[in-house]
Design a protein around this motif. Sequence first.
Motif, PDB file in Angstrom:
ATOM      1  N   LEU A   1      -4.650  13.009  -5.324  1.00  0.00           N
ATOM      2  CA  LEU A   1      -4.323  12.341  -4.057  1.00  0.00           C
ATOM      3  C   LEU A   1      -3.277  11.248  -4.290  1.00  0.00           C
ATOM      4  O   LEU A   1      -2.335  11.087  -3.517  1.00  0.00           O
ATOM      5  CB  LEU A   1      -5.587  11.715  -3.451  1.00  0.00           C
ATOM      6  CG  LEU A   1      -6.603  12.681  -2.845  1.00  0.00           C
ATOM      7  CD1 LEU A   1      -7.930  11.974  -2.564  1.00  0.00           C
ATOM      8  CD2 LEU A   1      -6.080  13.307  -1.566  1.00  0.00           C
ATOM      9  N   LYS A   2      -3.456  10.493  -5.364  1.00  0.00           N
ATOM     10  CA  LYS A   2      -2.521   9.391  -5.639  1.00  0.00           C
ATOM     11  C   LYS A   2      -1.140   9.939  -6.001  1.00  0.00           C
ATOM     12  O   LYS A   2      -0.115   9.476  -5.489  1.00  0.00           O
ATOM     13  CB  LYS A   2      -3.051   8.528  -6.781  1.00  0.00           C
ATOM     14  CG  LYS A   2      -4.303   7.748  -6.427  1.00  0.00           C
ATOM     15  CD  LYS A   2      -4.861   7.034  -7.645  1.00  0.00           C
ATOM     16  CE  LYS A   2      -6.191   6.389  -7.330  1.00  0.00           C
ATOM     17  NZ  LYS A   2      -6.786   5.751  -8.527  1.00  0.00           N
TER      18      LYS A   2
ATOM     19  N   ASP B   1       0.670  11.192  -2.984  1.00  0.00           N
ATOM     20  CA  ASP B   1       1.155  10.087  -2.148  1.00  0.00           C
ATOM     21  C   ASP B   1       2.448   9.510  -2.723  1.00  0.00           C
ATOM     22  O   ASP B   1       3.413   9.241  -2.015  1.00  0.00           O
ATOM     23  CB  ASP B   1       0.104   8.965  -2.070  1.00  0.00           C
ATOM     24  CG  ASP B   1      -1.021   9.274  -1.100  1.00  0.00           C
ATOM     25  OD1 ASP B   1      -2.036   8.534  -1.118  1.00  0.00           O
ATOM     26  OD2 ASP B   1      -0.897  10.246  -0.328  1.00  0.00           O
TER      27      ASP B   1
ATOM     28  N   LEU C   1     -11.086   9.008  -0.382  1.00  0.00           N
ATOM     29  CA  LEU C   1     -12.395   9.211  -0.997  1.00  0.00           C
ATOM     30  C   LEU C   1     -13.329   8.063  -0.643  1.00  0.00           C
ATOM     31  O   LEU C   1     -14.542   8.257  -0.495  1.00  0.00           O
ATOM     32  CB  LEU C   1     -12.266   9.328  -2.522  1.00  0.00           C
ATOM     33  CG  LEU C   1     -11.669  10.635  -3.046  1.00  0.00           C
ATOM     34  CD1 LEU C   1     -11.616  10.631  -4.567  1.00  0.00           C
ATOM     35  CD2 LEU C   1     -12.475  11.830  -2.596  1.00  0.00           C
TER      36      LEU C   1
ATOM     37  N   ASN D   1      -9.148  12.610  -6.978  1.00  0.00           N
ATOM     38  CA  ASN D   1      -8.721  11.230  -6.770  1.00  0.00           C
ATOM     39  C   ASN D   1      -7.318  11.004  -7.334  1.00  0.00           C
ATOM     40  O   ASN D   1      -6.445  10.429  -6.672  1.00  0.00           O
ATOM     41  CB  ASN D   1      -9.725  10.294  -7.466  1.00  0.00           C
ATOM     42  CG  ASN D   1      -9.559   8.851  -7.094  1.00  0.00           C
ATOM     43  OD1 ASN D   1      -9.501   8.483  -5.927  1.00  0.00           O
ATOM     44  ND2 ASN D   1      -9.484   7.986  -8.094  1.00  0.00           N
TER      45      ASN D   1
ATOM     46  N   VAL E   1      -3.977  10.661   5.940  1.00  0.00           N
ATOM     47  CA  VAL E   1      -4.190  12.085   5.693  1.00  0.00           C
ATOM     48  C   VAL E   1      -3.546  12.923   6.803  1.00  0.00           C
ATOM     49  O   VAL E   1      -2.996  14.004   6.530  1.00  0.00           O
ATOM     50  CB  VAL E   1      -5.697  12.393   5.521  1.00  0.00           C
ATOM     51  CG1 VAL E   1      -6.499  11.964   6.719  1.00  0.00           C
ATOM     52  CG2 VAL E   1      -5.917  13.851   5.250  1.00  0.00           C
TER      53      VAL E   1
ATOM     54  N   THR F   1      -0.484   4.346  -0.238  1.00  0.00           N
ATOM     55  CA  THR F   1      -1.253   5.522   0.167  1.00  0.00           C
ATOM     56  C   THR F   1      -0.805   5.952   1.559  1.00  0.00           C
ATOM     57  O   THR F   1      -0.303   5.138   2.339  1.00  0.00           O
ATOM     58  CB  THR F   1      -2.763   5.248   0.176  1.00  0.00           C
ATOM     59  OG1 THR F   1      -3.035   4.197   1.105  1.00  0.00           O
ATOM     60  CG2 THR F   1      -3.257   4.842  -1.181  1.00  0.00           C
TER      61      THR F   1
ATOM     62  N   ASP G   1       0.832  -1.193   0.000  1.00  0.00           N
ATOM     63  CA  ASP G   1       0.000   0.000   0.000  1.00  0.00           C
ATOM     64  C   ASP G   1       0.872   1.250   0.000  1.00  0.00           C
ATOM     65  O   ASP G   1       1.665   1.463   0.910  1.00  0.00           O
ATOM     66  CB  ASP G   1      -0.903  -0.017   1.234  1.00  0.00           C
ATOM     67  CG  ASP G   1      -1.995   1.044   1.156  1.00  0.00           C
ATOM     68  OD1 ASP G   1      -2.831   1.084   2.070  1.00  0.00           O
ATOM     69  OD2 ASP G   1      -1.994   1.825   0.191  1.00  0.00           O
TER      70      ASP G   1
ATOM     71  N   PRO H   1      -2.495  -2.823  -4.011  1.00  0.00           N
ATOM     72  CA  PRO H   1      -2.582  -3.667  -2.813  1.00  0.00           C
ATOM     73  C   PRO H   1      -3.932  -4.386  -2.677  1.00  0.00           C
ATOM     74  O   PRO H   1      -4.033  -5.377  -1.958  1.00  0.00           O
ATOM     75  CB  PRO H   1      -2.383  -2.676  -1.660  1.00  0.00           C
ATOM     76  CG  PRO H   1      -2.615  -1.326  -2.227  1.00  0.00           C
ATOM     77  CD  PRO H   1      -2.286  -1.410  -3.676  1.00  0.00           C
TER      78      PRO H   1
END
Lengths: 223, 268
Positions: free
Chosen positions: A184-185, A188, B254, A181, A23, A20, A18, B53
């Motif tokens: 945000l990616k 990250d 989100l 969206n 926040v 991400t 992962d 993932p």
Amino acid sequence: MKAAWLAPAFRVAENLLDDTLPVDLLRRFLMSTLEASLSALAESPPGPHIIHAPELMLAHRLAREAGLPLAPPPQVEARLPEAPGGSGRPPGLPDRVVTSRGIVLGVGETLLRSLSAEPGGNEPEIHAHLETLLRYVEVRRKAAVRTDPLSPRRRTWMEVLALAVLFSRFARWRGDRRFLNAALKVNDWAYPAHRRLGPGPPLTRYLLALAEQERAARELMDQ
Amino acid sequence: MRVAVLAPTDRSLYSRLVAWSLGQEPGVQVVAVVVRSLWSWKRLRGDLRREGPRLVRKVYTKLVLGDDAYADHGPHSLAARARAAGLPGRTLRQVARALRAPYLVASDLNGRRAERFLRGARPDVIAFTGGGLIRGNILEVPRVGTLNCHSGILPRYRGMDVVEWALLECEGAAPDIGLTLHFMDRGVDTGPILLHHREPLHPRDTLESLRARLGAAMVEVMLAGIRGLRDGTLSPQPQERSAGRQYFVMHPRLKAASAKKLRTCQRS
């Protein structure tokens, strides 16, 4: 349930893959780094090395608009060089946005000027172009933002983060959360390369990208 | 009607239930079952790039837990329907054997081996139950077309995570959640539409329970589509390309907002 004992191992594997970020971690990074960068700016003598100052001030303003608890910025306006594009306009972004195998995708400055002139502007060509950029980043994921080994790494990240800034702005202007969206990616993915940088244009660009993201999130996600 | 079934894995409960149910349907014959091989480097790379993932969770749920993953989803779940339908065995190979349908495992559903196998079966319709993108060479095989049950209302919600996106984007009104049965073409969820199935929210729904209910409804929707084609009562309606948007895998932030929106929608 048989094999449920394997669940922890799979969770570990999922966490390892992962990319991400929480926040809270990004917001803390944004606030502390903005304050440190602005302090450094206030204490440094005027000169060409503070060319990124308008971007930094904009990042600070957006972060405050996003509801982050930041103190007012130190007094640096009188010492800044003339901001490009006149007062109140966002600083310019480079024209090249994300290259892949030598293909130039998008024209950041021109796009931004068109969008700024009419926020939520309706030019279908611009929307189509941004959709192409969105699909490119979303389908190729990290491969879309891979740094070009033939270019100095800083400049390529500057282009990638210009894209993140564009996505967040377009998300706000059009109310289209798909672009948030993607922003945000991208932000990250950019964190590992920027979290230990000292004050300067690359770090400032990243702070601006994060601030734009938080501003858009506040508007589009009631956060 | 001659139907071939394409499946992502040999253990997919959805695929098994579709194949088995079609085999019990009068006037329908399952003429081929093609399963995508799990153990392929190309597949792993492609799935990892697309899912990230989430692939780990998928592997755990669908391969390690298998049918047990659906045990707690209640009377309207895939597992309950499988029991009611008398689904035999635990693999598509077993279902194909029970239906006397030719069966193939292929590393690539679009590869020459799969294509030759399908052409030999001469299907009228291919029922696509998962396994990646389907390319033109396979889309050309069936006489009528290749059917896919998409987890969103088309044309508005194309792409990935469309249940979550529909929730996030509902402003005051009830979210537009449901399924669309459509023919596949070279675009992403852009082919002609056969039918819609809309799913209302239940007061205690979570994202998980909603997806479980939609998963079970997918079997009925696929069956209804094939019956409609068999009987000539359904005709495909082309989509306007500009009428919808393509959505992508949702960032967890989100997704959390979408789950929060679900609770708001349930209260209103």
